[in-house]
Design an enzyme around this catalytic site. Structure first.
Site, mmCIF file in Angstrom:
data_model
loop_
_atom_site.group_PDB
_atom_site.id
_atom_site.type_symbol
_atom_site.label_atom_id
_atom_site.label_comp_id
_atom_site.label_asym_id
_atom_site.label_seq_id
_atom_site.Cartn_x
_atom_site.Cartn_y
_atom_site.Cartn_z
ATOM 1 N N GLU A 166 -8.427 13.833 21.321
ATOM 2 C CA GLU A 166 -7.479 14.632 20.531
ATOM 3 C C GLU A 166 -6.945 13.894 19.310
ATOM 4 O O GLU A 166 -5.740 13.807 19.102
ATOM 5 C CB GLU A 166 -6.332 15.134 21.415
ATOM 6 C CG GLU A 166 -6.804 16.144 22.432
ATOM 7 C CD GLU A 166 -5.676 16.840 23.186
ATOM 8 O OE1 GLU A 166 -4.502 16.479 22.993
ATOM 9 O OE2 GLU A 166 -5.981 17.744 23.974
ATOM 10 N N GLU A 371 -11.207 19.178 29.060
ATOM 11 C CA GLU A 371 -9.934 19.501 29.706
ATOM 12 C C GLU A 371 -9.725 20.999 29.662
ATOM 13 O O GLU A 371 -9.972 21.633 28.636
ATOM 14 C CB GLU A 371 -8.743 18.848 28.987
ATOM 15 C CG GLU A 371 -8.661 17.358 29.132
ATOM 16 C CD GLU A 371 -7.480 16.751 28.380
ATOM 17 O OE1 GLU A 371 -6.448 17.435 28.214
ATOM 18 O OE2 GLU A 371 -7.609 15.598 27.954
HETATM 19 C C1 BGP Z 1 -3.977 17.171 26.344
HETATM 20 C C2 BGP Z 1 -4.088 15.698 26.596
HETATM 21 C C3 BGP Z 1 -3.892 15.288 28.024
HETATM 22 C C4 BGP Z 1 -2.932 16.143 28.813
HETATM 23 C C5 BGP Z 1 -3.076 17.622 28.518
HETATM 24 C C6 BGP Z 1 -2.027 18.519 29.116
HETATM 25 O O1 BGP Z 1 -3.446 17.395 25.074
HETATM 26 O O2 BGP Z 1 -5.346 15.197 26.189
HETATM 27 O O3 BGP Z 1 -3.609 13.928 28.034
HETATM 28 O O4 BGP Z 1 -1.649 15.671 28.787
HETATM 29 O O5 BGP Z 1 -3.097 17.874 27.140
HETATM 30 O O6 BGP Z 1 -0.863 18.497 28.328
HETATM 31 P P1 BGP Z 1 0.573 18.351 28.948
HETATM 32 O O7 BGP Z 1 0.462 17.193 29.860
HETATM 33 O O8 BGP Z 1 1.504 18.134 27.809
HETATM 34 O O9 BGP Z 1 0.819 19.623 29.647
#
Ligand code: BGP
Length: 471
Positions: A166, A371
């Site tokens: 990201e 993800e």
């Molecule tokens: C993405 C990241 C992750 C993870 C996920 C969920 O942006 O790569 O590291 O955190 O989001 O987001 P959050 O944990 O803020 O719900």
């Protein structure tokens, strides 16, 4: 499109799950690990810090055994740069090297394909202190040295690599660049300087990976944010197209084509944010293309026009987590057709199908979903197991969206859910859970950290064993 027939997932499809080191490992100050920007980040006292996380560092064998039981074909995780090089460069920390050797061996022994993210948010504080981190050209060599070390050390067993997680978020989040979070507008220019350095660094790492890792494949892991024009007003359509170029495609165009696209170039120049380009930078990006495109997907956004007026001039930008409106270009608005999670993330599996098709059309690279998941507040019930039906519903619809895209010719490597066990959220501590496996702790009470299988664990197990037939 509705079709009579829908193709099944291929036999070698990688059903997996994802994590990031700082969110799962804990042991933040153990065995010689150096500090990262995540460790020194000022955290709201109502949520936990990253020091213990899910204690995976000490319990990785138990966690891998659960992955095996679930049937995971792949596990995507990140290496904490400062476990390997505590200062970001300089001497190697052997204990950190050993930890990942052990984890990778454990995965391979259990027939789980490791997918490694080289850098997932936790930039070494040492490099910020030495020269300002990604804002300096020196950062390119240190990232490439680190990546090269990983390829040489783990490349005999790790064949899938992700350069940067990201980057399109890091650019807009000053704390991830080692800066303070105030005056974000002024820091956008620095973000785009960092962006350029990261693109050059990633291209050089791709070159090294191809030289060093036999049969190695490597690509970026972005967070493509699917967008829709809010209405059929041509002004909204224009706002949508501009937002797609400057918020989404700009990075993949750099990564996959070695180009600043025209809209993005004008946007940066107009705001005096265009970074200095050194001789050879663009050639290096053009020459070293990724083998696949990985992306994270959680929600879509609706886009409306945001015209200039007496109060709003070119360069005005407002942020929520990310830029949410930019004068003379676009604004993100609520999509009335979609429901949202407790955190306001609009749930949209069709958006995932569209993302896959758009990316395939523009870049023609196989896709890896790194993800996708449903964050929720959850407690283990007094009786029975945690029935996380909303997570099952979310994931099965999103997996079906992938199947639909595949049916129309898009090529895929796999689908990694976020996450396998509960871990710390990027912004909301331990109260936002994503796992198939409950970790028995809360925000500040570590309880016994026991792992307990939620209903979704069995659902995913069944889905993998039928290779997605039972979605
Ligand atoms: C993405 C990241 C992750 C993870 C996920 C969920 O942006 O790569 O590291 O955190 O989001 O987001 P959050 O944990 O803020 O719900």
């Amino acid at each position: 499109m509705q079709t009579r027939k829908i193709n099944e997932f291929p036999e070698n499809f990688l059903w997996g799950s994802s994590s990031a080191a700082f969110q799962i490992e804990g042991a933040a100050y153990e065995d010689g690990k150096g500090l990262s920007v995540m460790d020194v980040r000022k955290i709201d006292p109502s949520i936990c810090d990253y020091s213990v996380a899910s204690d995976h560092y000490h319990r990785y064998k138990e966690d891998v055994a659960l992955m095996k039981e679930c049937g995971l074909k792949a596990y995507r995780f990140s290496i904490a740069w400062t476990r390997i090089f505590p200062e970001g460069n300089g001497p190697v920390n052997q204990k950190g090297v050993d930890f990942y050797n052990n984890l990778i061996d454990e995965l391979v022994r259990n027939d789980i394909t490791p997918i490694v993210t080289i850098y997932h948010f936790e930039y070494p504080q040492g490099l910020i202190d030495q020269y300002g981190g990604w804002l300096s050209r020196r950062s390119i060599d240190d990232y490439v040295n680190y990546a090269e070390f990983l390829f040489r050390t783990y490349g005999d067993r790790v064949k899938y690599w992700l350069t940067i997680n990201e980057q399109d978020h890091v650019v807009h989040m000053p704390f991830r660049l080692g800066l303070t979070d105030d005056d974000r507008k002024a820091k956008e220019k620095l973000g785009y300087l960092a962006n350029h350095n990261m693109c050059v660094a990633a291209a050089k790492a791709i070159e090294k990976c191809h030289e060093i890792v036999k049969d190695g494949k490597i690509g970026p892991a972005t967070c493509f944010e699917m967008m829709y024009p809010t209405t059929n007003d041509p002004a909204d359509m224009l706002a949508w197209m501009d937002a797609m170029e400057i918020r989404n495609y700009y990075l993949l165009d750099l990564n996959c084509k070695g180009e600043y696209n025209g809209t993005f170039k004008r946007y940066l120049e107009d705001r005096d944010m265009f970074p200095e380009i050194y001789e050879g930078d663009m050639e290096c990006m053009k020459k070293n293309k990724p083998d696949f495109l990985a992306f994270n997907y959680y929600y879509s956004q609706s886009i409306s026009a945001f015209p200039l007026d007496d109060e709003h001039v070119i360069g005005d930008i407002e942020f929520k987590l990310l830029p949410s409106r930019e004068a003379g270009i676009y604004q993100v608005v609520k999509n009335k057709n979609l429901k949202a999670t407790l955190w306001g993330w609009e749930i949209d599996d069709t958006g995932l199908q569209l993302t896959c098709r758009l990316l395939w059309e523009r870049y023609h690279l196989p896709l890896l979903i790194t993800e996708c998941g449903f964050g929720n507040k959850e407690e283990w019930p007094e009786e029975g197991i945690l029935e996380d039906d909303n997570r099952i519903d979310y994931l099965s619809k999103h997996m079906h969206a992938v199947k639909e895209a595949m049916n129309l010719g898009v090529e895929f490597i796999g689908f990694c859910t976020w996450s396998f066990i509960d871990l710390i959220s990027g912004h909301s501590g331990f109260s936002k859970r994503y796992g198939f496996v409950f970790v028995n702790r809360d925000e500040h009470d570590l309880r016994d950290m026991a792992r307990r299988k939620k209903k979704s664990f069995y659902w995913y197990q069944n889905l993998i064993s039928s290779n997605g037939k039972d979605i």
